[in-house]
Design an enzyme around this catalytic site. Structure first.
Site, PDB file in Angstrom:
ATOM      1  N   VAL A   4     -12.383  25.758 -18.532  1.00  0.00           N
ATOM      2  CA  VAL A   4     -13.634  25.023 -18.738  1.00  0.00           C
ATOM      3  C   VAL A   4     -13.472  23.649 -18.092  1.00  0.00           C
ATOM      4  O   VAL A   4     -12.529  22.908 -18.422  1.00  0.00           O
ATOM      5  CB  VAL A   4     -13.944  24.858 -20.247  1.00  0.00           C
ATOM      6  CG1 VAL A   4     -15.233  24.059 -20.428  1.00  0.00           C
ATOM      7  CG2 VAL A   4     -14.064  26.220 -20.918  1.00  0.00           C
ATOM      8  N   SER A  48     -10.363  17.441 -14.361  1.00  0.00           N
ATOM      9  CA  SER A  48      -9.673  17.909 -15.571  1.00  0.00           C
ATOM     10  C   SER A  48     -10.385  19.148 -16.095  1.00  0.00           C
ATOM     11  O   SER A  48     -11.595  19.299 -15.914  1.00  0.00           O
ATOM     12  CB  SER A  48      -9.639  16.829 -16.657  1.00  0.00           C
ATOM     13  OG  SER A  48      -8.761  17.238 -17.701  1.00  0.00           O
ATOM     14  N   SER A  49      -9.610  20.016 -16.710  1.00  0.00           N
ATOM     15  CA  SER A  49     -10.201  21.217 -17.297  1.00  0.00           C
ATOM     16  C   SER A  49      -9.333  21.658 -18.464  1.00  0.00           C
ATOM     17  O   SER A  49      -8.150  21.305 -18.548  1.00  0.00           O
ATOM     18  CB  SER A  49     -10.284  22.337 -16.256  1.00  0.00           C
ATOM     19  OG  SER A  49      -8.997  22.665 -15.811  1.00  0.00           O
ATOM     20  N   ALA A  50      -9.969  22.411 -19.363  1.00  0.00           N
ATOM     21  CA  ALA A  50      -9.200  23.125 -20.388  1.00  0.00           C
ATOM     22  C   ALA A  50      -8.784  24.431 -19.718  1.00  0.00           C
ATOM     23  O   ALA A  50      -9.636  25.222 -19.322  1.00  0.00           O
ATOM     24  CB  ALA A  50     -10.076  23.384 -21.605  1.00  0.00           C
TER      25      ALA A  50
END
Ligand SMILES: C[S@@+](CC[C@H](N)C(=O)[O-])C[C@H]1O[C@@H](n2cnc3c(N)ncnc32)[C@H](O)[C@@H]1O
Length: 382
Positions: free
Chosen positions: A72, A93-95
């Site tokens: 995500v 940035s990502s999960a």
């Protein structure tokens, strides 16, 4: 479905069924719901565009993203979006994808009682999973982006996890909290920082996604020796964004390709798809052809152009691929013949008997790093 508990249970069940979650990690994933760590605004790819999704506007869509087995996107352009449309946006940035998170935690071979350093805190979810398994004060995490680091610190505290979150360059590790038993980078490195070996106990492990300009997708598990040299092999296929100061240059067809400069024309009978799109081949090409990025431009009726771009020197090559064709026109421009370099790299890989990813190894010393095939004495000048 809009019930987070049900969605979380379904995701954990899927990860268990696919075999990526061991029983120990299954209990941990059940205890740490992912949506508690995801910010209220995330981004989705819509063709070439990145579009925001706000929890307040569409909770069901937001929850579906939190509990899909996909990464995500949680930040673009280092938190300062440059305007609508992908051209202005870089994912910063990502999960990470839950399945990848699970595979990396299993590959870390970590046990309760160990001390772990995570590089790239992001949302804090991976740090929370580690803390749930290892207990209070065992996890240190470093995030380079101050806003992300402060948010993760706040969320981890709210969720009851005693994790040390530091804002800084994770390439330097965290000397004050060293030594560690494990280092896990959730951000890719081209040059793996030796500081991580210096801060790991002998026999400990450093797990890092390792990328070249051409190929992003090799998870390396390195064991640290008494001499603080670390060595190990590729153990999985994972793609991550790069350490901030190793991002290099992005390839842009608009900026880097100037057809007006004139191009050298030729033909090749090598179909680019098995060469450029195949995991083991592109890994080998990445070792031999530095500063080269692949961009695929799709046209109508299944035709496409494979672009090789060196944004540093301004060299580029283009292969036009028509369905069913046996010969492909090549255009090349600039000081490098990038397609020739790629074909040479393929021939080199052929001569080595087409090694698969698991045969490549990496050694990182205080002086630098080198790549080897099968055994450390079979060193490759990459
Ligand atoms: C894929 S995200 C990490 C996901 C995170 N582990 C989670 O659970 O949400 C990569 C993160 O690494 C951070 N990063 C990039 N370069 C870094 C560096 N040199 N030191 C520390 N963090 C870095 C980025 O800001 C980004 O938040």
């Amino acid at each position: 479905m809009t019930d987070p508990e049900g969605l979380s249970a379904r995701l954990v069940a899927e990860l268990t069924a696919s075999g990526v979650l061991t029983p120990e990690w299954r209990a941990v994933f059940e205890a740490v719901p992912r949506h508690r760590f995801i910010p209220d605004t995330v981004w989705v790819e819509d063709g070439d565009l990145l579009e925001p999704v706000d929890r307040a506007d569409d909770e069901a869509a937001w929850l579906a993203l939190c509990y899909g087995d996909e990464a995500v996107i949680t930040q673009v352009d280092d938190g300062v979006p440059a305007g609508p449309g992908r051209a202005g946006h870089q994912v910063t940035s990502s999960a990470s994808q839950p399945g990848v998170v699970a595979r990396m935690l299993v590959a870390l071979e970590v046990e309760p009682g160990m001390d772990v350093l995570e590089i790239g805190t992001g949302t804090g979810w991976n740090a929370a999973l580690l803390a749930e398994r290892l207990g209070p004060d065992r996890v240190t995490s470093v995030e380079i982006d101050p806003a992300l680091g402060e948010r993760a610190r706040r969320v981890l505290r709210r969720e009851g996890y005693r994790v040390t979150v530091d804002v800084g360059d994770g390439a330097s590790g965290h000397p004050d909290r060293a030594p560690f038993d494990r280092v896990i980078a959730t951000v890719a490195a081209g040059r793996v920082p030796h500081a991580w070996a210096e801060q790991t106990r002998p026999g400990g492990r450093v797990l890092v996604p390792w990328a070249t300009d051409f190929h992003n997708g090799a998870l390396v598990s390195l064991t640290v020796g008494r001499d603080a040299v670390m060595r190990g092999r590729i153990v999985d296929n994972v793609a991550f964004m790069r350490l901030r100061d190793q991002r290099g240059k992005r390839a842009s067809l608009v900026r880097d390709v100037r057809e007006a400069d004139g191009a050298r024309h030729s033909f090749t009978r090598t179909h680019p798809s098995p060469v450029l799109g195949e995991y083991d081949a592109s890994l080998a090409i990445g070792l031999r052809v530095p500063h080269c990025k692949l961009v695929v431009e799709f046209h109508d009726d299944r035709a496409y152009t494979a672009w090789l771009v060196d944004p540093w020197s301004g060299s580029w090559a283009a292969l036009d691929v028509e369905p069913g064709a046996e010969k492909f026109p090549v255009r090349q421009s600039g000081e490098r013949d990038l397609w020739q370099e790629v074909e040479d790299a393929c021939r080199w890989w052929d001569r080595l008997d087409r090694p698969t990813a698991d045969r490549w190894g990496l050694t990182v010393t205080g002086e630098g790093q080198y790549v080897w095939l099968d055994t450390e004495d079979h060193r490759i000048d990459a």
